[in-house]
Design an enzyme around this catalytic site. Sequence first.
Site: not given
Ligand SMILES: CC(=O)SCCNC(=O)CCNC(=O)[C@H](O)C(C)(C)COP(=O)(O)OP(=O)(O)OC[C@H]1O[C@@H](n2cnc3c(N)ncnc32)[C@H](O)[C@@H]1OP(=O)(O)O
Ligand SMILES: O=C([O-])CC(=O)C(=O)O
Length: 375
Positions: A188, A223, A257-259, A262, A314, A358
């Site tokens: 990805h 993640h 909220i997990m899931g 992105h 996820d 770096r």
């Molecule tokens: C296959 C994978 O690995 S996919 C990723 C799996 N991870 C998750 O599902 C964890 C939940 N999601 C998140 O924490 C985030 O969306 C991430 C880590 C995936 C991306 O993070 P970033 O790009 O840094 O976005 P960031 O956290 O700054 O979010 C931007 C805004 O959306 C909100 N937001 C983003 N994701 C979520 C969420 N899952 N639930 C609630 N609010 C959210 C943030 O609070 C933020 O709001 P604000 O601007 O009012 O402060």
């Molecule tokens: O691309 C990302 O940041 C996370 C993701 O969806 C993955 O690793 O599959």
Amino acid sequence: MKEQVNYSPGLDGIIAAETKLSFLDTVQSEIVIRGYDLIDLSETVGYLEIVNLLLQGRLPDAEEKAGLEKALKNEYEIPVEILKILRLLPEKTHPMDALRTGISALAGYDANIDDRSASVNLERAYKLLGKVPAIVANSYRVLNKQEVVLPNKDLSYSSNFYYMITGKVPSAVEEKIFDQSLLLYSEHEMPNSTFTARVIASTLSDLYGALTGAVASLKGSLHGGANEAVMYMLLEAGTVDKFERLLEGKLANKEKIMGFGHRVYMKKMDPRALIMKQALKQLCDAKGDDRLYKMCEAGEVIMEREKGLYPNLDYYAAPVYYMLGLPISIYTPIFFSARTVGLCAHVIEQHANNRIFRPRVNYIGERHNRNVISN
Ligand SMILES: CC(=O)SCCNC(=O)CCNC(=O)[C@H](O)C(C)(C)COP(=O)(O)OP(=O)(O)OC[C@H]1O[C@@H](n2cnc3c(N)ncnc32)[C@H](O)[C@@H]1OP(=O)(O)O
Ligand SMILES: O=C([O-])CC(=O)C(=O)O
């Protein structure tokens, strides 16, 4: 005078590498893997074709695929000492931590550990693809005081992985959906774990070290750890009504909220999630129990309405794994196992054209007058 540098928190939007492996094309809505769209491929080929595509640069014909499967089967066995190490871990060890230990320990069995050439890295990639599923499945089994399940070479790669975890041979539908989930998780572009692996590899450290670091990265709930967190949340709620209230409560408390969400697809659904949503429907229909599907759909509606956020892979992989009868604490290790191929391809690419990572900082701390210190 202060040097002028650009700063983007979380490296948002920063280009960290040039790659021929993959690219998230948000304009054309494609997950480009060596020129092909992963979503298109998920309908026509399986995980092993993606392995060949990433490591050899082409989709294999039947003969090449059979050769690949044979090569991986030849690498299935893990050293007995690694099982002994896993048995020494405390019972409460998370399977991701056990996996990190297992991959790290494999380095000691590599006779050419100091060779970074593409050909030796490629051999290592096959070793890892053969052994990581066995480490994932059996570290879980050992920690849970279950008998080790040895690999069954008569089964396909994905069936054998499922079999080592559950002790059961999957049905044709279960095998297809599990294989499809591995394909979707395979690669990805530049997520945190891939970046971690490339940063480690850029010091000319070895593939095992790069992957060990990537396991630690993938474990985090922002993640890969999100898939198991999603499942615990769904089970805690248990019904559509309670799930809606749980999400509303978390949002009111400003919890994430997990899931959902992105870095790259923030304002639309992760296309991989849609494929797993369809698989969840299929599994729910087959079992005549649509509770998880209905809960997930209700969650989608709330998150779109309240936050304008959409599911990532996820969110739907978790209930799919639950319906496939897989233990929850092994969801993130399965994600890692599927991603092993992408990580290996990235490390090979990094070593082939390396410059050490770096970056610099914007220093925002204090400065003290030199004269004051020396007096
Ligand atoms: C296959 C994978 O690995 S996919 C990723 C799996 N991870 C998750 O599902 C964890 C939940 N999601 C998140 O924490 C985030 O969306 C991430 C880590 C995936 C991306 O993070 P970033 O790009 O840094 O976005 P960031 O956290 O700054 O979010 C931007 C805004 O959306 C909100 N937001 C983003 N994701 C979520 C969420 N899952 N639930 C609630 N609010 C959210 C943030 O609070 C933020 O709001 P604000 O601007 O009012 O402060
Ligand atoms: O691309 C990302 O940041 C996370 C993701 O969806 C993955 O690793 O599959």
